[in-house]
Design a protein around this motif. Structure first.
Motif, PDB file in Angstrom:
ATOM      1  N   ALA A   1      -1.207  -2.048  -6.992  1.00 33.16           N
ATOM      2  CA  ALA A   1      -0.966  -1.658  -5.311  1.00 33.16           C
ATOM      3  C   ALA A   1      -2.133  -0.685  -4.761  1.00 33.16           C
ATOM      4  O   ALA A   1      -2.909  -0.264  -5.511  1.00 33.16           O
ATOM      5  N   LEU A   2      -2.266  -0.833  -3.364  1.00 31.14           N
ATOM      6  CA  LEU A   2      -3.352   0.086  -2.858  1.00 31.14           C
ATOM      7  C   LEU A   2      -2.787   1.563  -2.757  1.00 31.14           C
ATOM      8  O   LEU A   2      -1.663   1.569  -2.262  1.00 31.14           O
ATOM      9  N   LEU A   3      -3.792   2.389  -2.864  1.00 30.01           N
ATOM     10  CA  LEU A   3      -3.369   3.827  -2.535  1.00 30.01           C
ATOM     11  C   LEU A   3      -4.217   4.077  -1.282  1.00 30.01           C
ATOM     12  O   LEU A   3      -5.413   3.948  -1.429  1.00 30.01           O
ATOM     13  N   VAL A   4      -3.475   4.436  -0.313  1.00 24.42           N
ATOM     14  CA  VAL A   4      -4.107   5.391   0.770  1.00 24.42           C
ATOM     15  C   VAL A   4      -3.900   6.700   0.648  1.00 24.42           C
ATOM     16  O   VAL A   4      -2.867   7.379   0.749  1.00 24.42           O
ATOM     17  N   ALA A   5      -5.186   7.491   0.024  1.00 27.75           N
ATOM     18  CA  ALA A   5      -5.098   8.818   0.054  1.00 27.75           C
ATOM     19  C   ALA A   5      -4.952   9.543   1.534  1.00 27.75           C
ATOM     20  O   ALA A   5      -5.679   8.966   2.471  1.00 27.75           O
ATOM     21  N   GLY A   6      -4.500  10.801   1.356  1.00 31.06           N
ATOM     22  CA  GLY A   6      -4.294  11.343   2.702  1.00 31.06           C
ATOM     23  C   GLY A   6      -5.544  12.341   3.057  1.00 31.06           C
ATOM     24  O   GLY A   6      -6.110  12.655   2.015  1.00 31.06           O
ATOM     25  N   MET A   7      -5.858  12.569   4.031  1.00 36.76           N
ATOM     26  CA  MET A   7      -6.998  13.484   4.505  1.00 36.76           C
ATOM     27  C   MET A   7      -6.592  14.812   3.778  1.00 36.76           C
ATOM     28  O   MET A   7      -7.578  15.644   3.443  1.00 36.76           O
ATOM     29  N   PHE A   8      -5.228  15.086   3.991  1.00 33.90           N
ATOM     30  CA  PHE A   8      -4.708  16.492   3.192  1.00 33.90           C
ATOM     31  C   PHE A   8      -4.216  16.049   1.682  1.00 33.90           C
ATOM     32  O   PHE A   8      -3.430  16.953   1.287  1.00 33.90           O
ATOM     33  N   ALA A   9      -5.120  15.508   1.025  1.00 35.40           N
ATOM     34  CA  ALA A   9      -4.732  15.415  -0.308  1.00 35.40           C
ATOM     35  C   ALA A   9      -5.001  16.568  -1.095  1.00 35.40           C
ATOM     36  O   ALA A   9      -5.867  17.397  -0.582  1.00 35.40           O
ATOM     37  N   SER A  10      -4.034  17.036  -2.011  1.00 42.11           N
ATOM     38  CA  SER A  10      -4.100  17.941  -2.705  1.00 42.11           C
ATOM     39  C   SER A  10      -4.873  17.842  -4.025  1.00 42.11           C
ATOM     40  O   SER A  10      -5.273  18.888  -4.847  1.00 42.11           O
ATOM     41  N   ARG A  11      -5.832  16.752  -4.127  1.00 39.08           N
ATOM     42  CA  ARG A  11      -6.656  16.579  -5.273  1.00 39.08           C
ATOM     43  C   ARG A  11      -7.935  16.193  -4.614  1.00 39.08           C
ATOM     44  O   ARG A  11      -7.889  15.517  -3.658  1.00 39.08           O
TER      45      ARG A  11
ATOM     46  N   ALA B   1      -9.601   8.670 -11.105  1.00 40.46           N
ATOM     47  CA  ALA B   1      -8.317   8.331 -11.759  1.00 40.46           C
ATOM     48  C   ALA B   1      -7.764   6.965 -11.449  1.00 40.46           C
ATOM     49  O   ALA B   1      -7.010   6.300 -12.219  1.00 40.46           O
ATOM     50  N   ALA B   2      -8.260   6.313 -10.546  1.00 42.63           N
ATOM     51  CA  ALA B   2      -7.745   4.906 -10.061  1.00 42.63           C
ATOM     52  C   ALA B   2      -8.240   4.161 -10.692  1.00 42.63           C
ATOM     53  O   ALA B   2      -9.668   3.852 -11.042  1.00 42.63           O
ATOM     54  N   THR B   3      -7.478   2.820 -10.937  1.00 38.29           N
ATOM     55  CA  THR B   3      -8.068   1.674 -11.331  1.00 38.29           C
ATOM     56  C   THR B   3      -7.820   0.536 -10.484  1.00 38.29           C
ATOM     57  O   THR B   3      -8.441  -0.532 -10.613  1.00 38.29           O
ATOM     58  N   GLY B   4      -7.570   0.827  -9.161  1.00 35.55           N
ATOM     59  CA  GLY B   4      -7.867  -0.052  -7.997  1.00 35.55           C
ATOM     60  C   GLY B   4      -8.167   0.423  -6.991  1.00 35.55           C
ATOM     61  O   GLY B   4      -8.856   1.739  -7.031  1.00 35.55           O
ATOM     62  N   PRO B   5      -8.113  -0.383  -5.732  1.00 35.49           N
ATOM     63  CA  PRO B   5      -8.874   0.480  -4.627  1.00 35.49           C
ATOM     64  C   PRO B   5      -8.271   1.577  -4.105  1.00 35.49           C
ATOM     65  O   PRO B   5      -7.026   1.629  -4.123  1.00 35.49           O
ATOM     66  N   VAL B   6      -8.832   2.411  -3.414  1.00 36.37           N
ATOM     67  CA  VAL B   6      -8.363   3.818  -2.880  1.00 36.37           C
ATOM     68  C   VAL B   6      -8.791   3.736  -1.506  1.00 36.37           C
ATOM     69  O   VAL B   6     -10.144   3.304  -1.348  1.00 36.37           O
ATOM     70  N   TRP B   7      -8.083   4.001  -0.349  1.00 36.00           N
ATOM     71  CA  TRP B   7      -8.564   4.062   1.051  1.00 36.00           C
ATOM     72  C   TRP B   7      -8.364   5.702   1.374  1.00 36.00           C
ATOM     73  O   TRP B   7      -7.458   6.374   0.736  1.00 36.00           O
ATOM     74  N   LEU B   8      -9.077   5.988   2.599  1.00 34.91           N
ATOM     75  CA  LEU B   8      -8.639   7.250   2.712  1.00 34.91           C
ATOM     76  C   LEU B   8      -8.380   7.543   4.298  1.00 34.91           C
ATOM     77  O   LEU B   8      -8.847   6.887   5.066  1.00 34.91           O
ATOM     78  N   GLN B   9      -7.290   8.194   4.430  1.00 35.83           N
ATOM     79  CA  GLN B   9      -6.616   8.323   6.007  1.00 35.83           C
ATOM     80  C   GLN B   9      -7.456   9.744   6.555  1.00 35.83           C
ATOM     81  O   GLN B   9      -7.601  10.512   5.832  1.00 35.83           O
ATOM     82  N   LEU B  10      -7.595   9.568   7.771  1.00 31.01           N
ATOM     83  CA  LEU B  10      -8.022  10.547   8.548  1.00 31.01           C
ATOM     84  C   LEU B  10      -7.373  10.917   9.840  1.00 31.01           C
ATOM     85  O   LEU B  10      -6.897  10.194  10.392  1.00 31.01           O
TER      86      LEU B  10
ATOM     87  N   GLY C   1       0.946  -1.137   0.095  1.00 30.53           N
ATOM     88  CA  GLY C   1      -0.031   0.182   0.068  1.00 30.53           C
ATOM     89  C   GLY C   1       0.835   1.312  -0.047  1.00 30.53           C
ATOM     90  O   GLY C   1       1.996   1.020   0.727  1.00 30.53           O
ATOM     91  N   ILE C   2       0.512   2.141  -0.752  1.00 25.77           N
ATOM     92  CA  ILE C   2       1.007   3.634  -0.789  1.00 25.77           C
ATOM     93  C   ILE C   2       0.532   4.238   0.581  1.00 25.77           C
ATOM     94  O   ILE C   2      -0.566   4.597   0.574  1.00 25.77           O
ATOM     95  N   ALA C   3       1.406   4.557   1.412  1.00 23.39           N
ATOM     96  CA  ALA C   3       1.094   5.274   2.706  1.00 23.39           C
ATOM     97  C   ALA C   3       0.370   6.733   2.609  1.00 23.39           C
ATOM     98  O   ALA C   3       0.910   7.199   1.591  1.00 23.39           O
ATOM     99  N   PRO C   4      -0.384   7.005   3.352  1.00 25.15           N
ATOM    100  CA  PRO C   4      -1.202   8.315   3.252  1.00 25.15           C
ATOM    101  C   PRO C   4       0.064   9.414   3.513  1.00 25.15           C
ATOM    102  O   PRO C   4       0.571   9.332   4.483  1.00 25.15           O
ATOM    103  N   MET C   5       0.058  10.182   2.454  1.00 23.01           N
ATOM    104  CA  MET C   5       0.967  11.427   2.651  1.00 23.01           C
ATOM    105  C   MET C   5       0.315  12.388   2.023  1.00 23.01           C
ATOM    106  O   MET C   5      -0.432  12.363   1.306  1.00 23.01           O
TER     107      MET C   5
END
Lengths: 260, 260, 260, 260
Positions: free
Chosen positions: C101-111, C119-128, C74-78
């Motif tokens: 791979a997994l993308l964990v989007a950050g709460m402070f994502a800039s998109r 844009a994703a073709t796989g699962p996306v999680w969200l960090q809070l 997983g790509i850690a939330p940044m």
């Protein structure tokens, strides 16, 4: 002020000595990894301090195998002290006496046993290699007793000499002006033969040391002397037990700086 | 911005201080291996974090032997703060108060106990060496109580001072302008005697500290004060038990940077 | 050929980025000892190889909390991917998809979450992070579900931000052109306030993160979502048990490079 | 004098060889951490010396799986000796004989098995990779027996080749003048195909090695030869047991310098 640490003494000696003498003294076997591990191991020792103990009159004085010592430190047997000082072992004997320490003279001392014990104000022991020429060994033991040597230290971990690369690269041999004066020159000749890529020290040991020595042979030496007998180079508990069973009075865990 | 780490404070102090003062403060005994091992050991400490604990109002405040502290940190006793700052211990006292930390003033403070406690807004303890001159020790304890000192810290791991090579090389002595003003100048004279190759600090300790101190003597001090008594320099569990058995209220595992 | 190692990617990024952005990404807390210990700890991992296993068709594919992954990474939330690339999180989403791979989007994502999941073709999680403003948290969770986010990752080890000296020295704040577009700008204002000797990141966290969060609060979040809930920053076995007892579906041993 | 250590031999070889050949020989996988850990692990070995043992006639001679050896050391199978010496494996065979050591010729030897065994004065074993083309494997085994090979060593830890960055950066391939002469050139063609960013060695392995090999397949080889069979690359005790259960005569804990 002057030198304050052992490292400082080492630096001063290095500046003072010809390179090949320095290498003979300082060098270890092979890639000198054991030599480095040796120092590293020493640096791991630490004291466990006790507090509130009356230290106004403490003394480290002791008696070791009958030898009284103000300082429980012995100068390990090293050959040819005249390699580093014109006076040689008699100077070391005086320094040992001043410090209250023990001097263990080497079989290959560059001063006579009689001169060394005469210069000493404290106990002197004598280190021995087991020569193929047993008569020479027996004669030296007899002479040591007469000269006032207090104990014998038999080196048992050098049936052959380690591959000391510095000596091999230097084609090192003992210079002719410095001699193992307590032995027949014929027995020592190989030590003085320099040859490129070889070590006079190692060649001599191969020629003169008896690699067939076993515990059974110790009785022969034990019978020839009333002096305490110490084995140098016993590294494992099981061999320490064997040493006692075979007539040794003490055994030292020799740590010759990774030179074997 | 300015300094952000302890290392930065150290660098700034080094730039600010004369070399021999810096060496006195920063130097350790012998080859400073214990000093290095000390820092290395600290760097192995790690916190075991707990999560999801309400930390909106957490406080490290505590009470140590009756002394209330906003920050559970004590400034270790160090002699002669005026070596590094013209104002000396009163400045340290104000800084300790601002941080809510404890100040342990040194027996060899360069400001009077009365000035220090007057400048302090928090608790001040006093460190003591056990002098051969017990009357001076007794008098200082009495004065400390009157000045508002809250506890006594007896150094028990310094019957003599370690061989600090930097001080020996610098022939270090305390400069005349800085004095241990809470003691009779006659008792401190040796600290100010500079001599090549010797340390005024070590010479003074040899002359004035009582190396015969044992657990049995602690009773003498215990009887002379109502203040809590802390032993500094107890390093083993068995000695910590002995400390309590002998009337100490606390014992600190002193870690004087490899200076003993 | 191009870059072949992670270290090479790091070097390339360093050359490409403004210094203060690089420091924000690469820097750790304090003297960065934990950061160094972190890498050192990773380098101690080793595989225990098994031989003579048919590996002609092996696959690391798995399903993690319902999210299918070709690669169990997983790509850690940044926060703020646009700090390093103009496109930001949608580029990361495409890369994650390409790698399986997994993308964990950050709460402070800039998109926006919607752009990222599109844009994703796989699962996306969200960090809070747990904001003092719970209504904002609740709204973001609702929006995340609508946008197709597959799981929530609650950071529980950052009630406050570590003392990152690089950011303090740089007086770092998020540049105005890069924004946490999924949150009300008022909530994020402090992140953009640069000041010498302070960190906008730390100031913002102090202002907006709720440091009173405990296990008891998790129920509030658990009730508001049908998504799997992961706790990030649980480091001890006892807290892992507590996490499960309190409704978490998984707990990750976060290792944020010594940044806390 | 000349070279006295393994490190010296390495330095001499490096000076003598083209960079990409040196990298192929010396390089390891990835960031070469395993390669470094490997050497570090070797340096931790130490001998536990026994003293007072008759060493006047000691000999390390032994017999290994029927092969008599004056020196219990084997030259590990390495491909293409002609990369470093025009004569190649026959020179190695003569050196092994002179030292009384075992030569394990590589499947990709650059001299014929018949030439190698003819040049050898001691035992020669043959290493094998398990090719997809089993007929080629069977033919080579038959030819090995006829040529006087004494044992077979099957590599079981290379279903694919590690990511050797040096080879990738060099776009390394085996130069056309050096060939695996004991195999059909068609089977080896990929090894000679240089391409920027790829390794001919790795590409060839991917094309020709059978990654589906399991313990069950060993019986096929066991039936085809009367020679002792050694498995190379078995690293765990449980796999060593499996090896014996499946007809291996010995298993070696291969340590290919972090190259896998």
């Amino acid at each position: 002020m002057g030198v304050t640490t052992l490292a400082g003494i080492e630096r001063a000696a290095r500046a003072h000595l010809p390179r090949e003498i320095w290498d003979f003294i300082e060098g270890g076997s092979g890639a000198e990894r054991t030599l480095a591990a040796n120092r590293e191991a020493f640096s791991r020792y630490a004291f466990r301090p006790r507090t509130l103990v009356d230290v106004s009159a403490c003394s480290p004085a002791t008696t070791l195998l009958g030898s009284p010592l103000a300082l429980p430190v012995g100068i390990a047997p090293m050959a040819y002290h005249r390699l580093v000082d014109p006076e040689g072992e008699t100077a070391t004997a005086r320094a040992a006496g001043a410090a209250g320490a023990l001097l263990v003279a080497g079989m290959f001392a560059s001063r006579t046993l009689e001169d060394i014990t005469a210069a000493a104000t404290g106990p002197v022991w004598l280190q021995l290699y087991w020569l193929r020429e047993r008569a020479a060994l027996a004669a030296l033991v007899e002479r040591a007793e007469a000269a006032g040597i207090s104990a014998l230290v038999l080196t048992v971990d050098a049936p052959r000499i380690g591959r000391r690369l510095r000596d091999l690269r230097n084609g090192f041999a003992i210079p002719p002006a410095v001699r193992a004066v307590n032995l027949d020159p014929a027995l020592m000749a190989a030590s003085h033969r320099a040859a490129s890529g070889s070590s006079g020290i190692a060649d001599h040991a191969r020629e003169q040391f008896d690699p067939s020595l076993t515990w059974a042979d110790l009785g022969w030496l034990r019978e020839r002397t009333r002096l305490p007998l110490v084995l140098k180079g016993v590294l494992t508990p099981e061999h320490a037990s064997l040493a006692v069973d075979n007539g040794a009075d003490a055994r030292g865990g020799a740590n010759p700086g990774g030179r074997r």
